[in-house]
Design a protein around this motif. Structure first.
Motif, PDB file in Angstrom:
ATOM      1  N   ALA A  38      -6.552   4.440  -7.749  1.00 46.37           N
ATOM      2  CA  ALA A  38      -6.779   5.876  -7.497  1.00 46.37           C
ATOM      3  C   ALA A  38      -5.612   6.696  -8.018  1.00 46.37           C
ATOM      4  N   GLY A  39      -4.393   6.158  -7.871  1.00 44.35           N
ATOM      5  CA  GLY A  39      -3.195   6.845  -8.373  1.00 44.35           C
ATOM      6  C   GLY A  39      -3.222   7.008  -9.879  1.00 44.35           C
ATOM      7  N   LEU A  40      -3.850   6.042 -10.555  1.00 44.60           N
ATOM      8  CA  LEU A  40      -3.944   6.111 -12.017  1.00 44.60           C
ATOM      9  C   LEU A  40      -5.110   6.983 -12.472  1.00 44.60           C
ATOM     10  N   GLY A  41      -5.919   7.409 -11.535  1.00 41.10           N
ATOM     11  CA  GLY A  41      -7.064   8.246 -11.885  1.00 41.10           C
ATOM     12  C   GLY A  41      -8.281   7.439 -12.299  1.00 41.10           C
ATOM     13  N   HIS A  65      -6.811  -2.659  -0.236  1.00 36.33           N
ATOM     14  CA  HIS A  65      -6.375  -1.269  -0.087  1.00 36.33           C
ATOM     15  C   HIS A  65      -5.216  -0.900  -1.022  1.00 36.33           C
ATOM     16  N   PRO A  66      -4.175  -1.754  -1.174  1.00 41.15           N
ATOM     17  CA  PRO A  66      -3.136  -1.405  -2.142  1.00 41.15           C
ATOM     18  C   PRO A  66      -3.691  -1.298  -3.571  1.00 41.15           C
ATOM     19  N   GLY A  94       1.440   7.014  -6.562  1.00 45.79           N
ATOM     20  CA  GLY A  94       0.302   7.835  -6.988  1.00 45.79           C
ATOM     21  C   GLY A  94       0.338   9.254  -6.452  1.00 45.79           C
ATOM     22  N   ARG A 128       2.584   1.764 -18.752  1.00 53.35           N
ATOM     23  CA  ARG A 128       2.741   2.747 -17.688  1.00 53.35           C
ATOM     24  C   ARG A 128       1.389   3.202 -17.144  1.00 53.35           C
ATOM     25  N   SER A 169     -12.413   8.806  -4.496  1.00 51.59           N
ATOM     26  CA  SER A 169     -12.929   8.385  -3.181  1.00 51.59           C
ATOM     27  C   SER A 169     -13.279   9.620  -2.373  1.00 51.59           C
ATOM     28  N   LEU A 185       0.846  -1.202   0.000  1.00 53.55           N
ATOM     29  CA  LEU A 185       0.000   0.000   0.000  1.00 53.55           C
ATOM     30  C   LEU A 185       0.878   1.247   0.000  1.00 53.55           C
ATOM     31  N   ALA A 188      -5.586   1.921  -3.897  1.00 54.87           N
ATOM     32  CA  ALA A 188      -4.655   3.059  -3.937  1.00 54.87           C
ATOM     33  C   ALA A 188      -3.993   3.150  -5.307  1.00 54.87           C
ATOM     34  N   ARG A 189      -3.653   1.995  -5.878  1.00 55.00           N
ATOM     35  CA  ARG A 189      -3.022   1.978  -7.202  1.00 55.00           C
ATOM     36  C   ARG A 189      -3.985   2.518  -8.263  1.00 55.00           C
ATOM     37  N   ARG A 242       0.480  12.174  -8.980  1.00 52.07           N
ATOM     38  CA  ARG A 242      -0.736  12.460  -9.755  1.00 52.07           C
ATOM     39  C   ARG A 242      -1.840  13.040  -8.890  1.00 52.07           C
TER      40      ARG A 242
END
Lengths: 303, 112
Positions: free
Chosen positions: B52-55, B45-46, A296, B4, B59, A289, B49-50, A299
């Motif tokens: 969400a990081g990519l858009g 959760h990971p 992330g 990517r 949340s 996590l 999060a991944r 971004r």
């Protein structure tokens, strides 16, 4: 022990820093050190609790304990108040017999006086042991009472065997009377003490059973509270530890999120074991996590 | 090699995406996703999060009702429009790759 665990974790971090290892590796080493010390020196686990209070055996045991308490209270009171007095009375009898024996014109007078004086000292020791609530029911006191009764009876029997020569003079007769009375008293003390001693230990056994039943009731109540939505303390701590290993910007968010997950689990009736498994899962995947959050971060800034 | 702009399509990731795609307009909280995807809480959760990081995901905290009920707040997740499209595409690719792997295996065994 707690200090040892954290010292181990700090040492692991320091070593990783010295070796120039990346932060994630250092964190893994620290967590490994914590787990190592926790496993190596585990807390003492409690014995498994007996079955529920609704169990009829438990109810019977409780009622027996109460009945036994009521029944034995009388005997315990008697042994507490009367026995020390009886022992003191016995000591005075024996001491008096000893002083009479010293003045007797008899070939065994010295021997009888010495034995009576020894028994008087023993009776005084018994009185002291019975007067102290801590030693009143000890095995040593029980042995002393038994030995005193046996020796007094033996001396009395020996005196009776040489009764003819003793009854020739008044001092000898007095000695026999005192010793006979002392022997009877010692016998009564031994019998009543043995009964009270047995009752005391039976009552102690039932006290222990009652305490077990009370502990088990508390356990049942705790389980009921847990079913009603209480999160296990250890699970909460594991989740907090997992959140503490995340980047500072995300820590508060995940503390609340993990707590919310555990709360929902507990409310759905999840057992303690299930909650711990989930919390351990959180801790186990926290580095993954962490990596995802750091990747992330560029971004999406944390919210 | 994973591109990517896409996450590694592991089996748990696919399960999470399928769960979210089943009702793309609906917001879901962590434990709800766990229950529907059949995964433990720590695993998702990971992945979330991944994503969400990519858009792909957005949340938000739930409204104040949690405090009134005396419980911790839930964090709700929902796929973005881009996330829905990308997730469908990624899952289709994963399915195709799986089918190809299956065919290849059968060919190697001489079953095809």
């Amino acid at each position: 022990m707690r200090e040892l665990k954290f010292a181990g974790a700090v040492a692991a971090l320091a070593v990783a820093h010295q070796l120039g290892l990346p932060t994630e590796t250092a964190v893994i080493l620290a967590v490994a050190a914590l787990i190592y010390f926790a496993l190596r020196h585990p807390r003492r686990s409690r014995a498994q609790d007996p079955p529920g209070i609704s169990d009829p055996r438990q109810a019977t045991l409780l009622s027996q304990a109460h009945a036994q308490d009521l029944g034995s209270a009388r005997d315990r009171q008697i042994i507490g108040q009367m026995a020390p007095g009886s022992a003191l009375y016995l000591a005075s009898h024996l001491s008096h017999a000893s002083s009479i024996a010293q003045g007797m014109p008899h070939r065994r007078a010295g021997d009888l006086a010495r034995k009576s004086a020894h028994l008087a000292r023993q009776a005084t020791a018994v009185h002291r042991a019975l007067s102290n609530p801590r030693t009143r029911h000890s095995a040593r006191t029980a042995a002393m009472v038994r030995s005193l009764a046996r020796q007094t009876s033996r001396l009395n029997s020996a005196t009776k065997r040489s009764g003819r020569s003793l009854s020739r003079n008044p001092a000898g007769r007095d000695f026999s009377v005192y010793l006979g009375s002392a022997s009877a008293l010692a016998g009564t003390l031994d019998t009543s003490y043995a009964r009270a001693h047995t009752d005391h230990h039976a009552a102690a056994r039932h006290d222990r059973a009652r305490r077990r039943a009370e502990a088990q009731t508390r356990h049942a109540q705790r389980a009921a509270r847990q079913r009603a939505g209480q999160v296990t303390s250890l699970a909460r701590k594991l989740a907090a530890l997992a959140a503490a290993l995340l980047p500072a910007a995300y820590r508060d968010r995940y503390i609340e999120e993990f707590r919310s997950d555990l709360w929902e689990l507990a409310r759905s009736g999840a057992s303690r074991r299930r909650q711990l498994r989930e919390a351990w899962g959180m801790l186990r995947t926290v580095l993954s996590l962490r990596r995802a959050l750091l990747a992330g971060r560029k971004r999406n800034p944390p919210s | 090699m994973v591109s990517r702009g896409a996450p590694r399509m592991t089996m748990p990731t696919q399960l999470v995406l399928r769960t979210l795609l089943a009702r793309p307009a609906e917001e879901m909280y962590g434990l709800q996703i766990c229950g529907e995807a059949g995964l433990p809480s720590g695993t998702i959760h990971p992945i979330l999060a991944r994503l969400a990081g990519l858009g792909w995901l957005v949340s938000r905290w739930e409204d104040t009702t949690a405090q009134e009920e005396g419980r911790p707040r839930r964090r709700y997740y929902r796929l973005t429009q881009e996330g829905v499209e990308q997730a469908r595409l990624a899952l289709a690719k994963a399915d195709a790759a799986k089918a190809t792997r299956g065919l290849r295996t059968r060919w190697v065994r001489g079953e095809a």
